[in-house]
Design an enzyme around this catalytic site. Structure first.
Site, short mmCIF file in Angstrom:
data_model
loop_
_atom_site.label_atom_id
_atom_site.label_comp_id
_atom_site.label_asym_id
_atom_site.label_seq_id
_atom_site.Cartn_x
_atom_site.Cartn_y
_atom_site.Cartn_z
CB ILE A 1 1.44 -9.14 -5.20
CG1 ILE A 1 2.91 -9.57 -5.16
CG2 ILE A 1 1.32 -7.62 -5.15
CD1 ILE A 1 3.22 -10.79 -5.97
CE LYS A 2 -5.82 -6.57 0.17
NZ LYS A 2 -5.98 -5.35 0.99
CB VAL A 3 -1.94 -3.85 -5.21
CG1 VAL A 3 -0.46 -4.03 -4.91
CG2 VAL A 3 -2.35 -4.62 -6.44
CE1 TYR B 1 -3.35 -2.67 0.21
CE2 TYR B 1 -3.87 -1.98 2.45
CZ TYR B 1 -4.13 -2.77 1.35
OH TYR B 1 -5.17 -3.67 1.40
#
Lengths: 304, 304, 304, 304, 304
Positions: free
Chosen positions: D203-205, D171
């Site tokens: 991956i978390k965006v 983030y």
């Protein structure tokens, strides 16, 4: 001593903990006059660290002696006695096996120039002193909160592995929180929730006021009536995994006996598990303190 | 629960131990119907290891379930329950906080080809299972005695540091000892003494016969009358630092109830601290076992 | 109490040792009625391990209590008290600061089937019990001597690092040594020398006879007259770095008082540092023991 | 359950990982209604830490109970459930083996005075709680980013060695980034890329806007039309090693159901692997949440 | 995949275990065609170690390839696949997530000159290979049993801490046991009991004969009719904490299909949890093996 169904149900909520931790939680929950009820009263004596000896004990000089507090907690039939390293070292052998103890492993003092605490005890200390739990204060809101969280994460992991329970004192303080805000309902519930998220077995917070501090949270509290303290207690308990964790409330500064009793009734009626009550007892003469604790026990038993 | 003067006096003898160890000794000494008397009855269930399940439990099939023994010890108001790792793992959460447990950390079996035991538990296991003590068998006389002593020295040091008490089962066996000699008075006293020298908090030996095994020791026993079992008990207790250590006696193989009661009276009259009694209880139907244990409690209370 | 020049000179010989070790050696050398003279008498009570309790204590039953020995050593004004783990644990708090203690960290027993000892204590134990030194027995000649040497090498290194002194009991035994040979002059000198080579601060051996055991050594002893015990003592002391190490001699089995006194005079006259005297004192009634120790002190002071 | 070719192909991209990590990735990819499709929906519940309990749960009070979320994720047929230490401890035994869990090992809160998070869980916690992965948030742009990167580098290395997968929440925040810039396309792609470079398995965006924040990057984005969200997703996926890593997108604050569905279609059409969707589900009544998740599953299956 | 009540009840018996262990046990119990029934079939392929490759695989040469066994276990819908380090390293990535694996961490071979096994795998191996459990063989009766027990005590403690389950193969062998005695009912029950006492989660023994080997045990078995194999299974299960632990039985040497089916019916009817079946499957052609396993699944489901 057989565990009561009430205590069994509480212990079942600690489903990831090893039997060592459950044993120590059971010891606290089965101790004293509230043993087996699911309610508990803890005597905490760390005010010497926080406010110095004279402000803590001169009103009742017997209380300068750590043995005084052990004996008070035992004679009053309380659930546990919490104190920093020194006082436990001064009495742990004399009172071995008489009451579960909680080693307060961090401490602040009146002269601190940061909103933080020093780590002043260890899990090894808790083991050699025969303690049932460690106690740790976090200050959500302070500039040091992340470091404090990392300290308790490490100590709590170590404690859980060796069967020692974890009590977190969660006191919002510092940063952008207003002085009034420290006691606000939304803030207190959030602080309790953070302690729960950190893996505490027992959460200790202050009784919250009806204030709402956080702009973003006002909407969630509007439309409900928060004037009754029992309702505020209920909200804090709800914020601790909907009652899956033990929550106790502190009485704050010494005050009139009636206010203390009303607090206990509200904690009880709101579903809280009990009180951590220090200054309101040891700053009174022993007879008065015992009478007050007797009455509090009665309240938690639903007799008053 | 306030410690009685009797228990306080016993704890005072453990003058080098930290409060953690004292707390766990106090838990055992204050537990159950003999709590506070300085006497204790321990239920040990390691016969499955020693003799196999059928020889241990087929006479009372409920006893195949580890929960049975926990419940028996609790319902009979005993002081502690001792067992190997598996059975404690199978019940430690269900019975958390209900009775002190002793993790038997080494074990032999009927097919062993040496006079030795395997270390089958650890101090870490004791902590995670909430045990009050570890239990360890030594075989003085065996070719492996030095190694066994070194094992318990290491485990006991580790246990003492974390507040766990140490119980040593001292069973003379092997080497040049004759079969009769294993139960001889001089041998039993010597075996008990060795456990004491090794730093045990609680010493567990068999009730000795009036035989004297060692040629060199005969002179010291001649001229006294050792026909009374209580006198033999007194000599064993004397050999454990003149009463500064807790000494309990095992009942041996299952036998008639009257013999069991007389043993207990002799232990009591000779100043022993109590019994470890396994097969004589769990190999009887539960009602009979409870009745027997009730009577034994009465004997240790001096009522019978 | 200022160190005397005599003690200062002795300490100067321990030139590689850290001040912690020197402090503990000084404590022993400045303790009691021989304090400051460079002479010392140590009370060792490990006979319970070696021979069992009845053979050790029944002649004087007060001696079953570990406190008895502490008090005897203190009241007689001795230099140090040596014992295994259990007895020190049983008295170290009561007698804290009253007399230097030596933790005997290995032990054998009458039923051993090998010429060896079990390690039954640690340097950590010595620290927590406030001991000045550890004591360790080696059996030069036995099949296990290399392992025993390695054990003391490891423990001694650990002890020296934390300021604890090392006493080695060097008793030739086993292997190809004849029974008479165990006490032979050449053997005793050799055994003492090995202890010295291993880095002992204090060497403890038996008073040697005039026998010469080793064929290869006979030539070196021929032509001298070894009939005087003082000369044999002088040779043993010489074998311990020509007097740079403290050497004490054991009295062996209980015997007549006059023989005990003559031994002490010979030790003194031969330049030995003193006696380790156990059975000859605690197996006598306390009054007699105190009288004997009083006389021994006088001998070492050169008054008798 | 046989792995599908789609999942096999995804796993093949993790060519340096040991079979333990692959097993845990496979567990997530084969779980629930999207099992085998290469798509996944994760339920993350760390909003209590981020925004406090009332803002997170008061709209749907059942959600105060950690079991609620486990059950929701299971009943909706999701791929995994992500939460901090406390909630996983509160449910991991009850729901053992029912759904892969991701232990969120760092956490921030609304009162934080720095753009940072506290490490609140460990790889050891993940193992003892049976988790498939750890989750960690980095704030590229913040003053603390290097330290955060070093924390996850260390934890991720430890996790990979024991077969635990790593999910990084990336983030952009703080430093010289504008508020709008946090969601800019170039910034989101860069943040995703950094997580990939750090060795994340998943991956978390956030879904990026069409803004371009960085002056130096504008040239590279000019000339393309970024108005379609699916194209922006495709660019983020491309930035994660051209599709060699699993990329999931968060839905952000609670919003209208249609917007949520459109987001999912765009993620799917842009080649993203799925959604992490928290508030948009647990802040709706359970029936509505299940209906929404059912529809989302349909979208990811290409049925909608 | 929701846990069935049957599996939930089994998991509840592992009351001291952390959720990680429960998760891995659940994975095995919910896997394949018997998932949820509380029954399980494990494919073990360690015969290469025990008997060499030709005796193990030449009859069905495809079985030389470790992938063959993974695929067989998956295609047959089994519960788990057990093998030594090498074969799991050779297939763990290809079959990641498709079937729970058990790393056999010790192994013997045909040329062994002692009745013992080498430790050939570690808990770290199990973690990096994504295994659900470790498997360990003990030989009760052998001269090396104490050492073997100490090995598994150490590995099992390590495994439990990181959420890996423990399977103990308990095979009486050596010492004073007769060859027939190895399969005797009393011996098999005792061997199973020892594994249980050591803290195994899953116990694997051979189907016992009706022989009684131990003189001392004959009385306990007399008067009952042990001719029915199901009754013998029931006795073994009873010996494993009265059903609180999972017990599986091995089929022994390859034999006729009908005998294999009858064994399974007896295991089922006696309350056993299932079979470990190796040679009887992989030494048959794949089609036959699948047909046999299909039939076995049906039997355990009560359909046959």
């Amino acid at each position: 001593m057989s565990i009561t169904p009430t205590v069994k149900a509480i212990l079942a909520n600690y489903e990831s903990d090893n039997p060592g931790v459950k044993t120590n939680l059971a010891r606290i929950l089965m101790q004293g006059r509230l043993g087996g009820t699911g309610k508990l009263i803890i005597l905490p004596v760390d005010q010497g660290f926080e406010h110095g000896p004279a402000r803590s004990f001169s009103v009742n000089p017997d209380a300068y002696d750590p043995h005084y507090h052990y004996q008070l907690a035992i004679d009053a039939g309380l659930s546990a006695y919490a104190a920093p390293l020194g006082p436990l070292e001064a009495g742990a052998a004399t009172f071995a096996g008489q009451i579960p103890t909680i080693l307060k492993v961090n401490s602040s003092n009146s002269w601190a120039t940061s909103i933080d605490q020093a780590v002043t005890g260890t899990v090894d200390d808790a083991l050699r002193l025969g303690c049932a739990a460690i106690g740790f204060t976090i200050y959500p809101g302070s500039d040091n909160i992340f470091e404090m969280m990392e300290e308790i994460r490490e100590m709590s992991a170590e404690a859980k592995a060796v069967g020692i329970a974890t009590v977190i004192w969660s006191y919002p303080r510092g940063g952008n929180l207003s002085k009034d805000g420290e006691l606000a309902l939304d803030v207190g519930a959030y602080a309790a929730h953070m302690a729960t998220l950190l893996g505490a077995h027992i959460i200790k917070v202050k009784l919250p006021s009806a204030n709402i501090e956080q702009k973003e949270a006002k909407a969630m509290y509007e439309g409900s009536d928060w004037s009754a303290q029992a309702d505020r207690v209920r909200h804090v308990v709800q914020s601790c995994f909907a009652g899956r964790r033990i929550v106790v409330f502190s009485g704050g500064a010494a005050k009139g006996a009636d206010a203390v009793y009303q607090d206990a009734r509200d904690i009880r009626d709101g579903g809280g598990n009990g009180s951590i009550i220090g200054r309101n007892t040891f700053q009174r003469p022993r007879d008065e303190a015992l009478a007050m604790l007797d009455k509090l026990v009665g309240i938690y038993k639903g007799e008053d």
